[in-house]
Scaffold this motif. Sequence first.
Motif, PDB file in Angstrom:
ATOM      1  N   PRO A  72      12.968 123.682 -21.196  1.00  0.00           N
ATOM      2  CA  PRO A  72      13.669 122.432 -21.493  1.00  0.00           C
ATOM      3  C   PRO A  72      13.723 122.098 -22.985  1.00  0.00           C
ATOM      4  CG  PRO A  72      12.200 122.128 -19.625  1.00  0.00           C
ATOM      5  CD  PRO A  72      11.931 123.499 -20.179  1.00  0.00           C
ATOM      6  N   GLY A  73      12.658 122.400 -23.706  1.00  0.00           N
ATOM      7  CA  GLY A  73      12.639 122.127 -25.141  1.00  0.00           C
ATOM      8  C   GLY A  73      13.669 122.932 -25.903  1.00  0.00           C
ATOM      9  N   VAL A  74      13.894 124.165 -25.473  1.00  0.00           N
ATOM     10  CA  VAL A  74      14.896 125.016 -26.118  1.00  0.00           C
ATOM     11  C   VAL A  74      16.297 124.479 -25.843  1.00  0.00           C
ATOM     12  CG1 VAL A  74      15.924 127.333 -26.122  1.00  0.00           C
ATOM     13  CG2 VAL A  74      13.430 127.071 -26.116  1.00  0.00           C
ATOM     14  N   VAL A  75      16.556 124.119 -24.578  1.00  0.00           N
ATOM     15  CA  VAL A  75      17.868 123.566 -24.221  1.00  0.00           C
ATOM     16  C   VAL A  75      18.110 122.267 -24.993  1.00  0.00           C
ATOM     17  CG1 VAL A  75      19.295 122.669 -22.342  1.00  0.00           C
ATOM     18  CG2 VAL A  75      17.834 124.660 -21.950  1.00  0.00           C
ATOM     19  N   LEU A  76      17.092 121.416 -25.084  1.00  0.00           N
ATOM     20  CA  LEU A  76      17.227 120.165 -25.828  1.00  0.00           C
ATOM     21  C   LEU A  76      17.495 120.434 -27.314  1.00  0.00           C
ATOM     22  CD1 LEU A  76      17.090 117.062 -25.878  1.00  0.00           C
ATOM     23  CD2 LEU A  76      14.623 117.288 -26.255  1.00  0.00           C
ATOM     24  N   ALA A  77      16.772 121.377 -27.902  1.00  0.00           N
ATOM     25  CA  ALA A  77      16.957 121.690 -29.323  1.00  0.00           C
ATOM     26  C   ALA A  77      18.355 122.245 -29.595  1.00  0.00           C
ATOM     27  CB  ALA A  77      15.890 122.674 -29.794  1.00  0.00           C
ATOM     28  N   VAL A  78      18.801 123.159 -28.763  1.00  0.00           N
ATOM     29  CA  VAL A  78      20.132 123.741 -28.946  1.00  0.00           C
ATOM     30  C   VAL A  78      21.199 122.663 -28.771  1.00  0.00           C
ATOM     31  CG1 VAL A  78      21.806 125.376 -27.979  1.00  0.00           C
ATOM     32  CG2 VAL A  78      19.439 126.091 -28.369  1.00  0.00           C
ATOM     33  N   THR A  79      21.031 121.814 -27.756  1.00  0.00           N
ATOM     34  CA  THR A  79      21.977 120.718 -27.529  1.00  0.00           C
ATOM     35  C   THR A  79      22.002 119.774 -28.727  1.00  0.00           C
ATOM     36  OG1 THR A  79      21.574 120.870 -25.149  1.00  0.00           O
ATOM     37  CG2 THR A  79      22.625 118.876 -25.934  1.00  0.00           C
ATOM     38  N   ALA A  80      20.854 119.495 -29.298  1.00  0.00           N
ATOM     39  CA  ALA A  80      20.787 118.611 -30.469  1.00  0.00           C
ATOM     40  C   ALA A  80      21.490 119.228 -31.672  1.00  0.00           C
ATOM     41  CB  ALA A  80      19.328 118.298 -30.807  1.00  0.00           C
ATOM     42  N   VAL A  81      21.294 120.524 -31.885  1.00  0.00           N
ATOM     43  CA  VAL A  81      21.950 121.204 -33.006  1.00  0.00           C
ATOM     44  C   VAL A  81      23.466 121.203 -32.818  1.00  0.00           C
ATOM     45  CG1 VAL A  81      22.257 123.457 -34.132  1.00  0.00           C
ATOM     46  CG2 VAL A  81      19.957 122.600 -33.650  1.00  0.00           C
ATOM     47  N   ALA A 120      17.199 114.040 -23.311  1.00  0.00           N
ATOM     48  CA  ALA A 120      15.982 113.791 -24.089  1.00  0.00           C
ATOM     49  C   ALA A 120      14.903 113.108 -23.252  1.00  0.00           C
ATOM     50  CB  ALA A 120      16.300 112.955 -25.329  1.00  0.00           C
ATOM     51  N   GLY A 121      15.300 112.328 -22.260  1.00  0.00           N
ATOM     52  CA  GLY A 121      14.323 111.597 -21.455  1.00  0.00           C
ATOM     53  C   GLY A 121      13.468 112.481 -20.568  1.00  0.00           C
ATOM     54  N   ASP A 122      14.093 113.383 -19.809  1.00  0.00           N
ATOM     55  CA  ASP A 122      13.334 114.175 -18.838  1.00  0.00           C
ATOM     56  C   ASP A 122      13.746 115.648 -18.776  1.00  0.00           C
ATOM     57  OD1 ASP A 122      15.796 113.851 -17.671  1.00  0.00           O
ATOM     58  OD2 ASP A 122      15.083 112.760 -15.916  1.00  0.00           O
ATOM     59  N   GLY A 123      14.568 116.082 -19.720  1.00  0.00           N
ATOM     60  CA  GLY A 123      14.945 117.488 -19.781  1.00  0.00           C
ATOM     61  C   GLY A 123      16.140 117.869 -18.927  1.00  0.00           C
ATOM     62  N   VAL A 124      16.751 116.892 -18.240  1.00  0.00           N
ATOM     63  CA  VAL A 124      17.924 117.178 -17.408  1.00  0.00           C
ATOM     64  C   VAL A 124      19.026 116.168 -17.706  1.00  0.00           C
ATOM     65  CG1 VAL A 124      16.589 118.227 -15.537  1.00  0.00           C
ATOM     66  CG2 VAL A 124      17.094 115.781 -15.464  1.00  0.00           C
ATOM     67  N   VAL A 125      20.252 116.551 -17.361  1.00  0.00           N
ATOM     68  CA  VAL A 125      21.395 115.658 -17.478  1.00  0.00           C
ATOM     69  C   VAL A 125      21.762 115.196 -16.071  1.00  0.00           C
ATOM     70  CG1 VAL A 125      23.857 115.505 -18.062  1.00  0.00           C
ATOM     71  CG2 VAL A 125      22.275 116.655 -19.607  1.00  0.00           C
ATOM     72  N   THR A 126      21.951 113.904 -15.913  1.00  0.00           N
ATOM     73  CA  THR A 126      22.307 113.329 -14.621  1.00  0.00           C
ATOM     74  C   THR A 126      23.804 113.487 -14.381  1.00  0.00           C
ATOM     75  OG1 THR A 126      20.561 111.678 -14.912  1.00  0.00           O
ATOM     76  CG2 THR A 126      22.235 111.223 -13.221  1.00  0.00           C
ATOM     77  N   ASP A 127      24.155 114.105 -13.279  1.00  0.00           N
ATOM     78  CA  ASP A 127      25.546 114.249 -12.864  1.00  0.00           C
ATOM     79  C   ASP A 127      25.732 113.426 -11.601  1.00  0.00           C
ATOM     80  OD1 ASP A 127      26.277 116.036 -14.927  1.00  0.00           O
ATOM     81  OD2 ASP A 127      25.486 117.732 -13.801  1.00  0.00           O
ATOM     82  N   TYR A 128      26.948 112.913 -11.383  1.00  0.00           N
ATOM     83  CA  TYR A 128      27.157 112.025 -10.241  1.00  0.00           C
ATOM     84  C   TYR A 128      28.571 112.076  -9.667  1.00  0.00           C
ATOM     85  CZ  TYR A 128      28.502 109.460 -14.394  1.00  0.00           C
ATOM     86  OH  TYR A 128      29.039 109.120 -15.603  1.00  0.00           O
ATOM     87  N   LEU A 129      29.474 112.818 -10.250  1.00  0.00           N
ATOM     88  CA  LEU A 129      30.840 112.943  -9.731  1.00  0.00           C
ATOM     89  C   LEU A 129      30.988 114.316  -9.101  1.00  0.00           C
ATOM     90  CD1 LEU A 129      32.677 111.391 -12.813  1.00  0.00           C
ATOM     91  CD2 LEU A 129      32.238 110.290 -10.610  1.00  0.00           C
ATOM     92  N   HIS A 130      31.406 114.345  -7.826  1.00  0.00           N
ATOM     93  CA  HIS A 130      31.465 115.609  -7.085  1.00  0.00           C
ATOM     94  C   HIS A 130      32.810 115.720  -6.380  1.00  0.00           C
ATOM     95  CE1 HIS A 130      29.893 119.063  -4.929  1.00  0.00           C
ATOM     96  NE2 HIS A 130      30.382 118.535  -3.816  1.00  0.00           N
ATOM     97  N   SER A 131      33.528 116.795  -6.646  1.00  0.00           N
ATOM     98  CA  SER A 131      34.851 116.986  -6.038  1.00  0.00           C
ATOM     99  C   SER A 131      34.818 117.945  -4.856  1.00  0.00           C
ATOM    100  CB  SER A 131      35.830 117.524  -7.089  1.00  0.00           C
ATOM    101  OG  SER A 131      35.438 118.821  -7.487  1.00  0.00           O
ATOM    102  N   GLY A 132      33.788 118.725  -4.740  1.00  0.00           N
ATOM    103  CA  GLY A 132      33.713 119.719  -3.677  1.00  0.00           C
ATOM    104  C   GLY A 132      34.208 121.088  -4.113  1.00  0.00           C
ATOM    105  N   TRP A 133      35.109 121.138  -5.064  1.00  0.00           N
ATOM    106  CA  TRP A 133      35.637 122.420  -5.542  1.00  0.00           C
ATOM    107  C   TRP A 133      35.247 122.685  -6.991  1.00  0.00           C
ATOM    108  CZ3 TRP A 133      38.953 121.746  -9.643  1.00  0.00           C
ATOM    109  CH2 TRP A 133      39.514 120.480  -9.780  1.00  0.00           C
ATOM    110  N   TRP A 134      34.516 121.765  -7.597  1.00  0.00           N
ATOM    111  CA  TRP A 134      34.103 121.896  -8.989  1.00  0.00           C
ATOM    112  C   TRP A 134      32.648 121.470  -9.057  1.00  0.00           C
ATOM    113  CZ3 TRP A 134      36.603 124.212 -12.801  1.00  0.00           C
ATOM    114  CH2 TRP A 134      36.194 124.001 -14.117  1.00  0.00           C
TER     115      TRP A 134
END
Length: 175
Positions: A72-81, A120-134
């Motif tokens: 998670p720290g690597v993903v966060l660092a890369v996302t920040a850069v 940054a809060g917990d190492g994940v991004v919250t997703d909430y929209l779901h189409s079924g095909w995407w």
Amino acid sequence: MSTLPPSRQGAPAAGRRATVFAAAAVVAMVDLGVKVWAQAVVPPTGIEAGPVDLRLGYNPGVAFSFAAEAPPGVVLAVTAVVTAGVAALVYRAAPSGSRLQLPAFAAVLGGAVANLTDRAGDGVVTDYLHSGWWPTFNLADAAIVAGVILLVLSNVVRNGPDRADAPAGARGARR
């Protein structure tokens, strides 16, 4: 040579930058607010809402869960850069951006900042929209995609296709 007094020569550029960064902040705040709302309201079974349902998902990776197994720290660092790079590009390009580019810059930067802040809060991004095909996504993701599409369109509009009726020296020239 500028006709503005020295104290006002940077004002148009500063104003355009401020406008784009303020709009990006609004995009980020709306997405983060909806993420909080979705976590509080959407049940584990989701909510059927038509072509796009509400269903919570948590993405530890980046787009399409790429690098989900990375620390998670690597993903966060890369996302920040990457987000800092986007901010630098927007800062540089905003003063000369077109009417299509300015909202595109705000959408891409706002979406990137929202997802970075969420991660940054917990190492994940919250997703909430779901189409079924995407894959399940969020407003920040939609803003980034819409912004990129606007940037592509702005290039097409600005450069236009080569036209047979244009003078030879004008073909492909910027307008």
